[in-house]
Motif scaffolding. Structure first.
Motif, PDB file in Angstrom:
ATOM      1  N   HIS A  47       0.844  -1.187   0.000  1.00 51.24           N
ATOM      2  CA  HIS A  47       0.000   0.000   0.000  1.00 51.24           C
ATOM      3  C   HIS A  47       0.882   1.241   0.000  1.00 51.24           C
ATOM      4  N   VAL A  48       0.250   2.386  -0.085  1.00 51.40           N
ATOM      5  CA  VAL A  48       0.958   3.668  -0.129  1.00 51.40           C
ATOM      6  C   VAL A  48       0.364   4.604   0.913  1.00 51.40           C
ATOM      7  N   ILE A  49       1.232   5.355   1.589  1.00 52.48           N
ATOM      8  CA  ILE A  49       0.790   6.466   2.424  1.00 52.48           C
ATOM      9  C   ILE A  49       1.175   7.754   1.701  1.00 52.48           C
ATOM     10  N   ALA A  50       0.189   8.592   1.406  1.00 50.88           N
ATOM     11  CA  ALA A  50       0.416   9.886   0.762  1.00 50.88           C
ATOM     12  C   ALA A  50       0.119  10.978   1.778  1.00 50.88           C
ATOM     13  N   THR A  51       1.094  11.864   2.026  1.00 49.94           N
ATOM     14  CA  THR A  51       0.969  12.886   3.059  1.00 49.94           C
ATOM     15  C   THR A  51       1.188  14.270   2.464  1.00 49.94           C
ATOM     16  N   VAL A  52       0.281  15.181   2.745  1.00 56.84           N
ATOM     17  CA  VAL A  52       0.430  16.574   2.309  1.00 56.84           C
ATOM     18  C   VAL A  52       1.506  17.220   3.177  1.00 56.84           C
ATOM     19  N   VAL A  53       2.562  17.742   2.550  1.00 58.56           N
ATOM     20  CA  VAL A  53       3.668  18.331   3.308  1.00 58.56           C
ATOM     21  C   VAL A  53       3.779  19.844   3.121  1.00 58.56           C
ATOM     22  N   ARG A  54       3.068  20.408   2.127  1.00 57.25           N
ATOM     23  CA  ARG A  54       3.133  21.848   1.901  1.00 57.25           C
ATOM     24  C   ARG A  54       1.927  22.273   1.082  1.00 57.25           C
ATOM     25  N   ASP A  90       2.137  20.123  -2.137  1.00 59.89           N
ATOM     26  CA  ASP A  90       3.139  19.085  -2.295  1.00 59.89           C
ATOM     27  C   ASP A  90       2.695  17.880  -1.475  1.00 59.89           C
ATOM     28  N   VAL A  91       2.774  16.710  -2.080  1.00 63.68           N
ATOM     29  CA  VAL A  91       2.348  15.473  -1.423  1.00 63.68           C
ATOM     30  C   VAL A  91       3.486  14.467  -1.501  1.00 63.68           C
ATOM     31  N   PHE A  92       3.906  13.942  -0.341  1.00 65.76           N
ATOM     32  CA  PHE A  92       4.933  12.909  -0.319  1.00 65.76           C
ATOM     33  C   PHE A  92       4.269  11.547  -0.417  1.00 65.76           C
ATOM     34  N   VAL A  93       4.656  10.795  -1.419  1.00 64.87           N
ATOM     35  CA  VAL A  93       4.068   9.484  -1.703  1.00 64.87           C
ATOM     36  C   VAL A  93       5.079   8.409  -1.300  1.00 64.87           C
ATOM     37  N   ASP A 128      -0.039  25.785  -0.947  1.00 69.31           N
ATOM     38  CA  ASP A 128      -0.133  27.176  -1.386  1.00 69.31           C
ATOM     39  C   ASP A 128      -1.608  27.510  -1.445  1.00 69.31           C
ATOM     40  N   ARG A 129      -2.073  28.346  -0.559  1.00 67.16           N
ATOM     41  CA  ARG A 129      -3.490  28.691  -0.505  1.00 67.16           C
ATOM     42  C   ARG A 129      -3.935  29.383  -1.781  1.00 67.16           C
ATOM     43  N   PRO A 130      -5.207  29.233  -2.146  1.00 68.35           N
ATOM     44  CA  PRO A 130      -6.253  28.493  -1.436  1.00 68.35           C
ATOM     45  C   PRO A 130      -6.358  27.045  -1.925  1.00 68.35           C
ATOM     46  N   VAL A 131      -6.285  26.101  -0.980  1.00 68.74           N
ATOM     47  CA  VAL A 131      -6.543  24.690  -1.246  1.00 68.74           C
ATOM     48  C   VAL A 131      -7.313  24.125  -0.060  1.00 68.74           C
ATOM     49  N   SER A 132      -7.969  23.007  -0.261  1.00 67.07           N
ATOM     50  CA  SER A 132      -8.783  22.434   0.805  1.00 67.07           C
ATOM     51  C   SER A 132      -7.997  21.520   1.730  1.00 67.07           C
ATOM     52  N   ALA A 133      -6.760  21.194   1.381  1.00 64.09           N
ATOM     53  CA  ALA A 133      -5.936  20.325   2.220  1.00 64.09           C
ATOM     54  C   ALA A 133      -5.047  21.160   3.131  1.00 64.09           C
ATOM     55  N   ARG A 134      -4.580  20.509   4.187  1.00 67.26           N
ATOM     56  CA  ARG A 134      -3.651  21.142   5.120  1.00 67.26           C
ATOM     57  C   ARG A 134      -2.424  20.251   5.284  1.00 67.26           C
ATOM     58  N   PRO A 135      -1.273  20.823   5.625  1.00 69.75           N
ATOM     59  CA  PRO A 135      -0.105  19.978   5.904  1.00 69.75           C
ATOM     60  C   PRO A 135      -0.435  18.938   6.976  1.00 69.75           C
ATOM     61  N   GLY A 136      -0.053  17.714   6.729  1.00 68.46           N
ATOM     62  CA  GLY A 136      -0.355  16.626   7.655  1.00 68.46           C
ATOM     63  C   GLY A 136      -1.532  15.781   7.236  1.00 68.46           C
ATOM     64  N   LEU A 148       8.094  12.912  -4.318  1.00 66.67           N
ATOM     65  CA  LEU A 148       7.399  14.135  -3.918  1.00 66.67           C
ATOM     66  C   LEU A 148       6.604  14.615  -5.122  1.00 66.67           C
ATOM     67  N   VAL A 149       5.292  14.703  -4.963  1.00 67.37           N
ATOM     68  CA  VAL A 149       4.417  15.124  -6.053  1.00 67.37           C
ATOM     69  C   VAL A 149       4.046  16.584  -5.827  1.00 67.37           C
ATOM     70  N   ARG A 150       4.477  17.444  -6.730  1.00 71.93           N
ATOM     71  CA  ARG A 150       4.189  18.878  -6.647  1.00 71.93           C
ATOM     72  C   ARG A 150       3.048  19.186  -7.617  1.00 71.93           C
ATOM     73  N   ILE A 151       1.939  19.639  -7.095  1.00 75.38           N
ATOM     74  CA  ILE A 151       0.752  19.918  -7.905  1.00 75.38           C
ATOM     75  C   ILE A 151       0.572  21.423  -7.949  1.00 75.38           C
ATOM     76  N   ARG A 152       0.673  22.019  -9.135  1.00 82.44           N
ATOM     77  CA  ARG A 152       0.658  23.466  -9.283  1.00 82.44           C
ATOM     78  C   ARG A 152      -0.250  23.896 -10.437  1.00 82.44           C
ATOM     79  N   PRO A 153      -0.870  25.060 -10.320  1.00 79.06           N
ATOM     80  CA  PRO A 153      -1.575  25.619 -11.480  1.00 79.06           C
ATOM     81  C   PRO A 153      -0.572  26.123 -12.503  1.00 79.06           C
ATOM     82  N   ILE A 154      -1.000  26.231 -13.735  1.00 76.98           N
ATOM     83  CA  ILE A 154      -0.118  26.714 -14.795  1.00 76.98           C
ATOM     84  C   ILE A 154       0.392  28.109 -14.436  1.00 76.98           C
TER      85      ILE A 154
END
Length: 218
Positions: free
Chosen positions: A19-26, A119-122, A28-36, A75-81
């Motif tokens: 299995h995989v644990i994916a954790t939000v580590v950073r 940013d999400v650590f997978v 950039d507002r506004p997003v619905s997730a929080r670190p941790g 580390l998966v970095r998800i960013r708008p264009i």
């Protein structure tokens, strides 16, 4: 939510399921997730937990399954264009230098209206290799102890309900050994002191184990 994710992960680990644990580590507002915030992803693509909803979940899920396939965290970095990751919008692309790729870092574009990023650590959690030991002889007992120290999951293959192999995590019958879900990274060692060597070897060779060994006199 985090506690529930880790409880589920612990259960999968006890069963020897990848299995995989994916954790939000950073973020950039506004997003619905929080670190941790975190989520568990199983090998069949089920996601339990929270890593930001529909804008980020498909990306995290895809990278989680890729990490199970290659065994590597990322580390998966998800960013708008146009924000933060060297990803330029079409009108800004002329003369723009893209950020150099980094090992272990995956950058993906989100088109969500919020224009936030995260940013999400997978982290893939793969089950340890297994060694199935047939017999409860002194050699079998010593091997079970050594295999446990080395991080193997130990399965005892015994033909008598009264027989015991200290240090084993699970037990299999001879008939179950042949059809067990052993892979090329797993091993079987027969050390029954001639009690059921031939039957155990026949079952071992019918399994998918990558190594089969026999401890016996000449």
């Amino acid at each position: 939510m985090t506690s529930a994710v880790y409880r589920s992960a612990g259960e999968l680990e006890r069963r020897g399921e990848a299995h995989v644990i994916a954790t939000v580590v950073r973020v950039d507002r506004p997003v619905s997730a929080r670190p941790g915030d975190c989520a568990l992803i199983t090998s069949d693509g089920r996601l339990e937990g929270w890593v930001g909803g529909s804008c980020s979940e498909p990306i995290v899920l895809r990278e989680a399954l890729a990490s199970l396939a290659d065994g590597a965290p990322r580390l998966v970095r998800i960013r708008p264009i146009g924000r933060g990751a060297g990803l330029a919008a079409p009108q800004e692309s002329r003369g723009h230098e893209r950020e150099a790729p980094q090992q272990g870092v995956v950058t993906e574009v989100t088109t969500c209206a919020s224009e936030g990023g995260l940013d999400v650590f997978v982290h893939p959690r793969l089950p340890a290799a297994r060694v199935a030991i047939a017999g409860s002889s002194p050699a079998a007992r010593a091997l079970a102890q050594l295999a446990g120290v080395l991080g193997y999951r130990v399965a005892a293959v015994l033909d008598d309900p009264a027989e015991r192999l200290p240090g084993a995590d699970t037990a299999l019958s001879l008939s179950e050994l042949a059809s067990s879900a052993l892979g090329v990274e797993d091993a079987i060692v027969v050390a029954s002191m001639s009690r059921y060597d031939e039957a155990a070897l026949e079952a071992a060779l019918d399994s998918g184990a990558g190594y089969v060994g026999l401890v016996a006199s000449r």
